[in-house]
Design a protein around this motif. Structure first.
Motif, PDB file in Angstrom:
ATOM      1  N   MET A   1       0.841  -1.182   0.000  1.00  0.00           N
ATOM      2  CA  MET A   1       0.000   0.000   0.000  1.00  0.00           C
ATOM      3  C   MET A   1       0.886   1.246   0.000  1.00  0.00           C
ATOM      4  SD  MET A   1      -3.416   0.512   2.067  1.00  0.00           S
ATOM      5  CE  MET A   1      -3.368   1.546   3.483  1.00  0.00           C
ATOM      6  N   THR A   2       0.529   2.212  -0.799  1.00  0.00           N
ATOM      7  CA  THR A   2       1.302   3.442  -0.905  1.00  0.00           C
ATOM      8  C   THR A   2       1.093   4.300   0.337  1.00  0.00           C
ATOM      9  OG1 THR A   2       1.038   3.391  -3.303  1.00  0.00           O
ATOM     10  CG2 THR A   2       1.723   5.475  -2.331  1.00  0.00           C
ATOM     11  N   PRO A   3       2.184   4.799   0.922  1.00  0.00           N
ATOM     12  CA  PRO A   3       2.040   5.662   2.097  1.00  0.00           C
ATOM     13  C   PRO A   3       1.425   7.009   1.716  1.00  0.00           C
ATOM     14  CG  PRO A   3       4.321   5.570   1.378  1.00  0.00           C
ATOM     15  CD  PRO A   3       3.562   4.596   0.524  1.00  0.00           C
ATOM     16  N   VAL A   4       1.008   7.735   2.729  1.00  0.00           N
ATOM     17  CA  VAL A   4       0.394   9.043   2.525  1.00  0.00           C
ATOM     18  C   VAL A   4       1.439  10.113   2.244  1.00  0.00           C
ATOM     19  CG1 VAL A   4      -0.962  10.849   3.655  1.00  0.00           C
ATOM     20  CG2 VAL A   4      -1.627   8.458   3.905  1.00  0.00           C
ATOM     21  N   LEU A   5       2.578  10.029   2.917  1.00  0.00           N
ATOM     22  CA  LEU A   5       3.614  11.035   2.704  1.00  0.00           C
ATOM     23  C   LEU A   5       5.001  10.417   2.737  1.00  0.00           C
ATOM     24  CD1 LEU A   5       5.140  12.039   5.555  1.00  0.00           C
ATOM     25  CD2 LEU A   5       2.929  13.064   5.924  1.00  0.00           C
ATOM     26  N   SER A   6       5.921  11.131   2.112  1.00  0.00           N
ATOM     27  CA  SER A   6       7.318  10.706   2.056  1.00  0.00           C
ATOM     28  C   SER A   6       8.170  11.695   2.848  1.00  0.00           C
ATOM     29  CB  SER A   6       7.828  10.688   0.617  1.00  0.00           C
ATOM     30  OG  SER A   6       7.097   9.787  -0.178  1.00  0.00           O
ATOM     31  N   VAL A   7       9.059  11.156   3.642  1.00  0.00           N
ATOM     32  CA  VAL A   7      10.081  11.963   4.306  1.00  0.00           C
ATOM     33  C   VAL A   7      11.369  11.654   3.558  1.00  0.00           C
ATOM     34  CG1 VAL A   7      11.330  12.442   6.447  1.00  0.00           C
ATOM     35  CG2 VAL A   7       8.908  11.772   6.528  1.00  0.00           C
ATOM     36  N   ILE A   8      12.032  12.697   3.063  1.00  0.00           N
ATOM     37  CA  ILE A   8      13.287  12.479   2.348  1.00  0.00           C
ATOM     38  C   ILE A   8      14.437  13.089   3.140  1.00  0.00           C
ATOM     39  CG2 ILE A   8      12.177  12.254   0.096  1.00  0.00           C
ATOM     40  CD1 ILE A   8      13.095  15.117  -0.552  1.00  0.00           C
ATOM     41  N   MET A   9      15.547  12.361   3.145  1.00  0.00           N
ATOM     42  CA  MET A   9      16.696  12.767   3.950  1.00  0.00           C
ATOM     43  C   MET A   9      17.979  12.537   3.153  1.00  0.00           C
ATOM     44  SD  MET A   9      17.881  11.235   7.660  1.00  0.00           S
ATOM     45  CE  MET A   9      16.283  11.513   8.385  1.00  0.00           C
ATOM     46  N   ALA A  10      18.647  13.629   2.792  1.00  0.00           N
ATOM     47  CA  ALA A  10      19.954  13.547   2.150  1.00  0.00           C
ATOM     48  C   ALA A  10      21.008  13.586   3.251  1.00  0.00           C
ATOM     49  CB  ALA A  10      20.145  14.701   1.180  1.00  0.00           C
ATOM     50  N   ASN A  11      21.979  12.711   3.150  1.00  0.00           N
ATOM     51  CA  ASN A  11      23.000  12.633   4.189  1.00  0.00           C
ATOM     52  C   ASN A  11      24.400  12.673   3.587  1.00  0.00           C
ATOM     53  OD1 ASN A  11      24.029  11.868   6.974  1.00  0.00           O
ATOM     54  ND2 ASN A  11      24.895  10.255   5.700  1.00  0.00           N
ATOM     55  N   TYR A  12      25.252  13.479   4.195  1.00  0.00           N
ATOM     56  CA  TYR A  12      26.677  13.445   3.880  1.00  0.00           C
ATOM     57  C   TYR A  12      27.457  13.651   5.174  1.00  0.00           C
ATOM     58  CZ  TYR A  12      31.280  14.311   2.028  1.00  0.00           C
ATOM     59  OH  TYR A  12      32.631  14.232   1.774  1.00  0.00           O
ATOM     60  N   ASN A  13      28.103  12.610   5.612  1.00  0.00           N
ATOM     61  CA  ASN A  13      28.991  12.644   6.779  1.00  0.00           C
ATOM     62  C   ASN A  13      28.321  13.139   8.058  1.00  0.00           C
ATOM     63  OD1 ASN A  13      31.097  11.541   5.366  1.00  0.00           O
ATOM     64  ND2 ASN A  13      32.178  13.470   5.059  1.00  0.00           N
ATOM     65  N   ASN A  14      27.105  12.696   8.300  1.00  0.00           N
ATOM     66  CA  ASN A  14      26.414  13.039   9.547  1.00  0.00           C
ATOM     67  C   ASN A  14      26.200  11.808  10.418  1.00  0.00           C
ATOM     68  OD1 ASN A  14      26.081  15.838   9.678  1.00  0.00           O
ATOM     69  ND2 ASN A  14      24.422  15.778   8.191  1.00  0.00           N
ATOM     70  N   ALA A  15      27.189  10.940  10.469  1.00  0.00           N
ATOM     71  CA  ALA A  15      27.078   9.707  11.260  1.00  0.00           C
ATOM     72  C   ALA A  15      26.743  10.003  12.718  1.00  0.00           C
ATOM     73  CB  ALA A  15      28.366   8.892  11.172  1.00  0.00           C
ATOM     74  N   SER A  16      27.186  11.105  13.239  1.00  0.00           N
ATOM     75  CA  SER A  16      26.932  11.445  14.644  1.00  0.00           C
ATOM     76  C   SER A  16      25.460  11.737  14.924  1.00  0.00           C
ATOM     77  CB  SER A  16      27.752  12.671  15.047  1.00  0.00           C
ATOM     78  OG  SER A  16      29.117  12.403  14.919  1.00  0.00           O
ATOM     79  N   TYR A  17      24.706  12.088  13.887  1.00  0.00           N
ATOM     80  CA  TYR A  17      23.327  12.528  14.079  1.00  0.00           C
ATOM     81  C   TYR A  17      22.285  11.675  13.372  1.00  0.00           C
ATOM     82  CZ  TYR A  17      26.087  16.661  15.176  1.00  0.00           C
ATOM     83  OH  TYR A  17      27.017  17.513  15.693  1.00  0.00           O
ATOM     84  N   ILE A  18      22.676  10.896  12.388  1.00  0.00           N
ATOM     85  CA  ILE A  18      21.730  10.224  11.495  1.00  0.00           C
ATOM     86  C   ILE A  18      20.774   9.286  12.224  1.00  0.00           C
ATOM     87  CG2 ILE A  18      23.300   8.334  10.841  1.00  0.00           C
ATOM     88  CD1 ILE A  18      21.089  10.032   8.296  1.00  0.00           C
ATOM     89  N   GLU A  19      21.258   8.552  13.211  1.00  0.00           N
ATOM     90  CA  GLU A  19      20.379   7.625  13.934  1.00  0.00           C
ATOM     91  C   GLU A  19      19.264   8.363  14.663  1.00  0.00           C
ATOM     92  OE1 GLU A  19      22.976   3.852  15.241  1.00  0.00           O
ATOM     93  OE2 GLU A  19      23.803   5.802  15.872  1.00  0.00           O
ATOM     94  N   GLU A  20      19.597   9.470  15.293  1.00  0.00           N
ATOM     95  CA  GLU A  20      18.582  10.256  16.003  1.00  0.00           C
ATOM     96  C   GLU A  20      17.564  10.845  15.021  1.00  0.00           C
ATOM     97  OE1 GLU A  20      18.231  13.761  19.380  1.00  0.00           O
ATOM     98  OE2 GLU A  20      20.180  13.392  18.462  1.00  0.00           O
ATOM     99  N   ALA A  21      18.033  11.269  13.855  1.00  0.00           N
ATOM    100  CA  ALA A  21      17.134  11.817  12.840  1.00  0.00           C
ATOM    101  C   ALA A  21      16.157  10.749  12.360  1.00  0.00           C
ATOM    102  CB  ALA A  21      17.933  12.378  11.668  1.00  0.00           C
ATOM    103  N   ILE A  22      16.662   9.557  12.068  1.00  0.00           N
ATOM    104  CA  ILE A  22      15.799   8.461  11.612  1.00  0.00           C
ATOM    105  C   ILE A  22      14.833   8.049  12.723  1.00  0.00           C
ATOM    106  CG2 ILE A  22      15.767   6.049  10.871  1.00  0.00           C
ATOM    107  CD1 ILE A  22      18.452   6.660   9.391  1.00  0.00           C
TER     108      ILE A  22
END
Length: 106
Positions: A1-22
């Motif tokens: 089933m298609t979701p209602v909205l998409s969250v898009i996240m571009a990442n470059y060298n943010n290993a310190s923060y990426i887990e919290e963002a996700i």
């Protein structure tokens, strides 16, 4: 089933923060979303951190060469399965009800 909205996240060298963002997307009270995370050829361990998430709503993508922020966002928009798109930077977080409020406003 298609979701209602998409969250898009571009990442470059943010290993310190990426887990919290996700995590901030996963913890939303509104759950009808897809999350597209694009690693833009990071040189840190961002890709490994992104790959630790086991949620079918999360799609992880990788650029072989660094396209930069705008190039990565363009790719993510093309990959999104919805018309409603939320951009979340990989070093930022959503507050608990953010996606639900965006959906109501749409």
């Amino acid at each position: 089933m298609t979701p209602v909205l998409s969250v898009i996240m571009a990442n470059y060298n943010n290993a310190s923060y990426i887990e919290e963002a996700i995590d901030s997307v996963i913890q939303q009270s509104f759950q009808d979303w897809e999350l597209l995370v694009l690693d833009d050829a990071s040189t840190d361990n961002s890709a490994e951190k992104i790959n630790t998430f086991n949620d079918p709503r999360i799609r992880d993508l990788t650029n072989e060469h660094n396209l930069g922020y705008i190039g990565s966002l363009k790719r993510l928009i093309k990959e999104a399965n919805t018309d409603v798109i939320c951009i979340l930077d990989s070093d930022d977080v959503l507050i608990e009800h953010a996606l639900g409020e965006m959906h109501k406003a749409y």
